[in-house]
Design a protein around this motif. Structure first.
Motif, short mmCIF file in Angstrom:
data_model
loop_
_atom_site.label_atom_id
_atom_site.label_comp_id
_atom_site.label_asym_id
_atom_site.label_seq_id
_atom_site.Cartn_x
_atom_site.Cartn_y
_atom_site.Cartn_z
N TYR A 130 54.66 17.78 6.02
CA TYR A 130 54.63 17.11 7.33
C TYR A 130 56.01 16.57 7.71
CZ TYR A 130 53.44 12.71 4.74
OH TYR A 130 53.39 11.63 3.89
N LEU A 131 57.03 17.06 7.06
CA LEU A 131 58.43 16.73 7.38
C LEU A 131 58.70 15.23 7.25
CD1 LEU A 131 58.98 19.04 10.47
CD2 LEU A 131 59.35 19.53 8.07
N GLY A 132 58.04 14.63 6.26
CA GLY A 132 58.29 13.22 5.97
C GLY A 132 59.54 13.05 5.13
N ARG A 154 49.79 10.75 23.79
CA ARG A 154 50.74 9.91 24.53
C ARG A 154 52.16 10.21 24.09
NH1 ARG A 154 46.69 5.05 24.52
NH2 ARG A 154 45.79 5.39 26.59
N ILE A 155 52.31 10.43 22.78
CA ILE A 155 53.65 10.75 22.27
C ILE A 155 54.18 12.03 22.90
CG2 ILE A 155 54.81 11.61 20.20
CD1 ILE A 155 53.33 9.46 18.62
N VAL A 208 61.35 17.44 16.09
CA VAL A 208 60.31 16.73 16.85
C VAL A 208 59.18 17.66 17.31
CG1 VAL A 208 59.87 15.46 18.99
CG2 VAL A 208 61.75 14.78 17.51
N ARG A 235 42.40 11.73 15.21
CA ARG A 235 43.80 11.60 15.61
C ARG A 235 44.62 12.81 15.15
NH1 ARG A 235 47.14 6.77 13.04
NH2 ARG A 235 47.11 8.21 11.30
N ARG A 270 67.61 16.54 13.54
CA ARG A 270 66.45 15.64 13.63
C ARG A 270 65.71 15.89 14.94
NH1 ARG A 270 67.18 10.86 14.50
NH2 ARG A 270 65.33 10.08 13.48
N ARG A 293 57.01 18.73 14.38
CA ARG A 293 56.08 17.69 13.91
C ARG A 293 54.86 17.61 14.84
NH1 ARG A 293 60.85 14.53 12.69
NH2 ARG A 293 61.09 14.40 10.43
N GLN A 294 55.09 17.84 16.13
CA GLN A 294 53.97 17.74 17.07
C GLN A 294 52.94 18.85 16.87
OE1 GLN A 294 55.58 17.35 21.03
NE2 GLN A 294 56.37 15.30 20.65
N LEU A 321 47.00 8.40 20.59
CA LEU A 321 48.43 8.24 20.32
C LEU A 321 49.25 9.55 20.31
CD1 LEU A 321 50.42 6.02 19.88
CD2 LEU A 321 49.87 6.00 17.45
N PRO A 322 48.79 10.57 19.59
CA PRO A 322 49.61 11.81 19.56
C PRO A 322 49.75 12.44 20.95
CG PRO A 322 47.96 11.84 17.82
CD PRO A 322 47.63 10.68 18.70
#
Ligand SMILES: Nc1ncnc2c1ncn2[C@@H]1O[C@H](COP(=O)(O)OP(=O)(O)O)[C@@H](O)[C@H]1O
Ligand SMILES: [Mg+2]
Lengths: 312, 235
Positions: B49-51, B105-106, B75, B150, B71, B78-79, B102-103
């Motif tokens: 998850y690219l943490g 809205r992001i 993005v 989520r 970076r 990750r989405q 939340l996801p």
């Protein structure tokens, strides 16, 4: 569901907008608001003093350029005193002698009444009564202040009355400008200190919020929130706090300025008779809270962006 | 779709917790990730998850090599990934609805679309009556369903779940697995970390087996072999 709506109460529109991060919860925001209020207050005083100072400088120096004064004292070089008539004659002779000098645009011999008005605050009204001789004064306007012109005038004065003095106000004006310049520099330094203090305080507050909510921030980041998205939340939070503090500070600052004006008026402080802030200056003062908001926003953005670059 | 080539990971100056990990996840596939505790499952998940970034090796996701990406470029990747964390990681100051939203809205979807999608999904996971509840007032099972909702609300192309059945009783665990299967049939690639043997035996999917940081791939057993194993294993 009151709890759900964690929106800000200050901005009507923001009320509906929830924070993804619980930035508006918890303590520690009061401190920042008070600090920004204080900084805004100080900023307003500094700016208002700076305005008053430039008004003072302008008033005192206006009309002094291209003007000089010639004084014919009653005591001569050999120590003997001139009588009223003697002073009058010398003064008239000098004035007549000046007429031919190029560069002079106006010559005005001050009457006894005018001189009386000038010295009245210091010496009182009685001076003009009786035979007591008073010095003669000639006000001269020139087209320039070049040394050739001044030398011509000086030379002419000396041939008629060696003890007469020429005053170009230069020294006094320079002292005044040095003094107000120093005060203005102090005001600028104060403004810088205020700015640095705000940046430090907001930066520190944002950093600690970030530390407290690191897990949540990390989660947003992992969900694909861009740095801008996360930064915006902190920006908005800081902006609202800064505007709140700025508004409080501005209200107290304005009250304080009005109070000072009133007290000065009551005490008859006549350094700046009828000094009023003009509309532009009032606008500039009113913009200080906005500047505080801007500083807070930019600082928050910068701080969060820097921290976020340490995220994968 | 996901390809790992000799990927290694170490924490700081410690030993490698993942060594030479090589595997591929085809689009629409369903994998288990298993191995003893401490084998590196969670570490591999965090890479997925690219943490974090690997210390060596090449990772390709959705056709792009991750290593050379900035970076900012990560993005949108990750989405496309949904994650169910072992500890859920719900935001406790937000309602169940807002957590699930939340996801969306992001990724900047319009609020009307968000409302429709979230309400529909929450009804589907059986939380239609709890949309305004705060997570910490809800049961563990309900929280987990929020976490899953989520993770899938954006219809991610890859769904990762770390020990999702870990602290659930078997019945709820199985219901959850069926939900994942349903998502998988709709096209989502799924990887589930678990050490629940019964679960893995019941749902016959390819296993990625981690042991002391080394990974091997075990194809699903045929139904006959599976039956023999179960019968043979019983006394
Ligand atoms: N953040 C971390 N920092 C240092 N070491 C870690 C960290 N996370 C995990 N480890 C170590 O990596 C190894 C693998 O852990 P983990 O990935 O959690 O395994 P699993 O999920 O299979 O139990 C363990 O030895 C663990 O101690
Ligand atoms: Mg683990």
């Amino acid at each position: 569901m009151k709890l759900k709506k964690g929106g800000e109460r200050v901005l009507g529109k923001a009320q509906k907008r929830r924070y993804d991060l619980p930035l508006n919860k918890g303590s520690g925001t009061g401190f920042l608001v008070i600090l920004i209020a204080l900084m805004t207050f100080l900023g307003m005083l500094a700016l208002a003093s700076s305005f008053a100072l430039s008004a003072m400088t302008a008033r005192w120096s206006s009309g002094l350029e291209n003007r000089l004064t010639i004084e014919i004292p009653t005591r001569q070089v050999d120590g003997s005193l001139l009588d009223k008539k003697g002073v009058f004659t010398l003064t008239r002779d000098i004035a007549n002698g000046l007429h031919g000098i190029p560069g002079i645009t106006n010559i005005h011999v001050l009457s006894e009444e005018e001189i009386g008005k000038l010295v009245e605050p210091w010496l009182g009204k009685d001076l003009l009564q009786g035979d007591f001789p008073i010095p003669g004064i000639i006000a001269v306007e020139t087209s320039d202040m070049e040394s050739r012109t001044l030398q011509n005038i000086h030379g002419k004065i000396k041939t008629v009355a060696p003890h007469a003095r020429m005053d170009t106000h230069e020294e006094w004006l320079n002292d005044l400008l040095r003094f107000t310049g120093a005060l203005n520099l102090a005001a600028i330094i104060l403004a810088l200190v205020i700015g640095v203090t705000m940046v430090t305080a907001v930066g520190g507050a944002v950093r600690s919020r970030l530390a407290i909510h690191r897990a949540e921030v990390e989660l947003l980041h992992l969900m694909g929130a861009s740095d801008r998205y996360i930064t915006r939340q902190f920006q908005r939070h800081s902006l609202i706090l800064a505007l709140r503090g700025g508004f409080i500070g501005a209200v107290f600052g304005a009250l304080f300025l009005v109070l000072i004006g009133w007290v000065a008026g009551q005490m008859g402080v006549a350094i700046l008779p009828d000094f009023r802030l003009d509309p532009v200056q009032m606008m500039l003062l009113a913009m200080i809270p906005l500047v505080a908001g801007l500083i807070a926003t930019v600082t928050a953005r910068w701080t969060v962006t820097r921290v976020l670059t340490t995220f994968p | 779709m996901i390809r790992y080539d000799h990927v290694g990971l170490r924490y700081g100056i410690g030993p490698e917790v993942l060594s030479d990990v090589t595997f591929a996840l085809e689009p629409g596939s369903f994998h288990f990730l298993t191995g003893p505790s401490g084998a590196g499952k969670t570490s591999l998940m965090s890479l997925l998850y690219l943490g974090r970034r690997p210390t060596r090796g090449i990772i390709t996701m959705f056709g792009q090599a991750i290593g050379s990406m900035s970076r900012e470029q990560l993005v949108p990747i990750r989405q496309r990934i949904g994650v169910v964390f072992q500890d859920f990681r719900l935001l406790n100051h937000l309602s169940a609805f807002d957590n699930v939203a939340l996801p969306l809205r992001i990724s900047g979807r319009p609020e009307k679309e968000i409302r429709n999608n979230v309400e529909e999904l929450m009804h589907w996971v059986g939380l239609g009556d709890h949309m305004n509840a705060l997570p910490n007032t809800m049961s563990g099972g309900q929280q987990q369903r929020i976490a899953i909702a989520r993770a899938v609300i954006t219809r991610p192309r890859l769904l990762l779940a770390d020990e999702p059945t870990g602290n659930l009783d078997d019945e709820i665990g199985f219901r959850l697995m069926h939900l994942f299967e349903q998502l998988n049939r709709m096209g989502t690639t799924i990887l589930i970390a678990t050490h629940n043997q019964v679960m893995m035996d019941s749902f016959n999917h390819t296993r990625l087996i981690l042991d002391k940081g080394h990974l091997r791939v075990e194809q699903p057993e045929t139904p006959v072999a599976l039956r023999d194993k179960i019968i043979g294993g019983a006394p």
